[in-house]
Enzyme design. Structure first.
Site, mmCIF file in Angstrom:
data_model
loop_
_atom_site.group_PDB
_atom_site.id
_atom_site.type_symbol
_atom_site.label_atom_id
_atom_site.label_comp_id
_atom_site.label_asym_id
_atom_site.label_seq_id
_atom_site.Cartn_x
_atom_site.Cartn_y
_atom_site.Cartn_z
ATOM 1 N N HIS A 164 -3.879 -7.656 -1.153
ATOM 2 C CA HIS A 164 -3.970 -6.390 -0.360
ATOM 3 C C HIS A 164 -3.857 -5.094 -1.062
ATOM 4 O O HIS A 164 -3.816 -5.077 -2.433
ATOM 5 C CB HIS A 164 -2.495 -6.325 0.744
ATOM 6 C CG HIS A 164 -2.511 -7.450 1.846
ATOM 7 N ND1 HIS A 164 -1.898 -8.441 1.690
ATOM 8 C CD2 HIS A 164 -3.145 -7.193 3.020
ATOM 9 C CE1 HIS A 164 -2.366 -9.187 2.981
ATOM 10 N NE2 HIS A 164 -2.894 -8.262 3.859
ATOM 11 N N LYS A 206 0.739 -1.604 0.143
ATOM 12 C CA LYS A 206 1.464 -2.673 0.836
ATOM 13 C C LYS A 206 2.758 -2.841 0.191
ATOM 14 O O LYS A 206 2.691 -3.059 -0.956
ATOM 15 C CB LYS A 206 0.598 -3.857 1.009
ATOM 16 C CG LYS A 206 1.476 -4.528 2.061
ATOM 17 C CD LYS A 206 0.494 -5.943 2.601
ATOM 18 C CE LYS A 206 1.027 -6.755 3.444
ATOM 19 N NZ LYS A 206 1.897 -6.211 4.766
#
Length: 267
Positions: free
Chosen positions: A155, A159
């Site tokens: 990600h 995140k």
């Protein structure tokens, strides 16, 4: 045609912006409210100034004042979700929740709230990921006991939680199919495991960098072959459109805790 009136929490965030666009462009929904904190500089500004698809009558409003909505959508951080959930229960408004990184106490709150209002909670709202959850269960039951299982996820740099909620959902789906207790077979840090890989375990690997929207791969490896089941998201709109779909499905449902598998009739 009556449209579903959608209210979005965290409307100024990355997912919030995608949800505003999705709610404004889907045929059977309309953006009725865009909620931000009372301290936000966007408070009172017309949403249309930042998102041309939005109705010109909708302004960014205080998240403490919930009115004129059929369903609420929340992809904010856990602390915000807790407050928003209390508001939804108090107002009797259905809620779609995509917040990840929830702890055991948060899940207890969700279950308690679901006694009063209908809630859809999912770690990932894309159709593809929810199909993947079914596929990994099938794979887990078809390989023999000598199968090694690993889950990789990647990600963007912003995140916070790791592994991602989706990665954990994949692991839990596999553990369920195998009849394992996920908490007992999950391995998050192999640097401290000074022994060969056990067959009855699920390993997790995490990458954070750049602007990666989301990638997940489940590896099923045995002697002589390896199966890789991968899902890659290229836009947050994938998740936003899934959440809008869930919102439409949730309206008029009885109180209870549902997930995206229910919405897509995959159970």
């Amino acid at each position: 045609m009556t449209k579903n009136k959608i209210g979005v929490f965290g409307a100024n965030g990355r997912m919030g912006s995608a949800l505003l666009e999705a709610a404004s462009t889907k045929e059977h929904s309309e953006l009725a409210a865009a909620y931000v904190r009372s301290s936000s500089p966007l408070l009172g500004i017309n949403v249309n100034q930042l998102n041309s698809a939005a109705d010109k009558t909708v302004t960014f409003s205080d998240e403490a004042n919930i009115t004129n909505v059929d369903v609420l959508i929340d992809f904010t951080l856990p602390a915000g979700m807790r407050t928003h959930l209390q508001t939804a229960v108090k107002q009797g408004v259905p809620m779609v929740i995509g917040t990840t990184g929830l702890n055991e106490a948060d899940m207890t709150l969700l279950h308690e709230a679901a006694n009063h209002i209908p809630i859809v909670f999912a770690r990932n709202y894309s159709v593809g990921v929810n199909v993947l959850l079914n596929l990994v269960q099938t794979a887990a039951t078809k390989f023999g006991d000598d199968m090694d299982i690993e889950i990789f996820e990647a990600h963007h740099r912003h995140k916070i939680d790791a592994p991602s909620g989706t990665a954990l959902a994949i692991g839990e789906a596999i553990a369920d199919a195998k009849g394992w207790d996920h908490d007992k077979v999950a391995v998050y840090d192999r640097s401290k495991v000074e022994q060969a890989k056990s067959q009855n375990e699920i390993g997790y690997s995490v990458l954070r960098g750049g602007d990666i929207v989301g990638e997940h791969t489940a590896y099923f490896a045995t002697m002589g072959e390896r199966l890789e089941l991968t899902h890659k998201a290229s836009s947050r709109m994938t998740f936003a459109l899934g959440a809008i779909r869930a919102a439409g499905w949730l309206i008029n449902k009885p109180a209870g805790l549902y997930d995206m598998q229910d919405v897509l009739d995959l159970k």
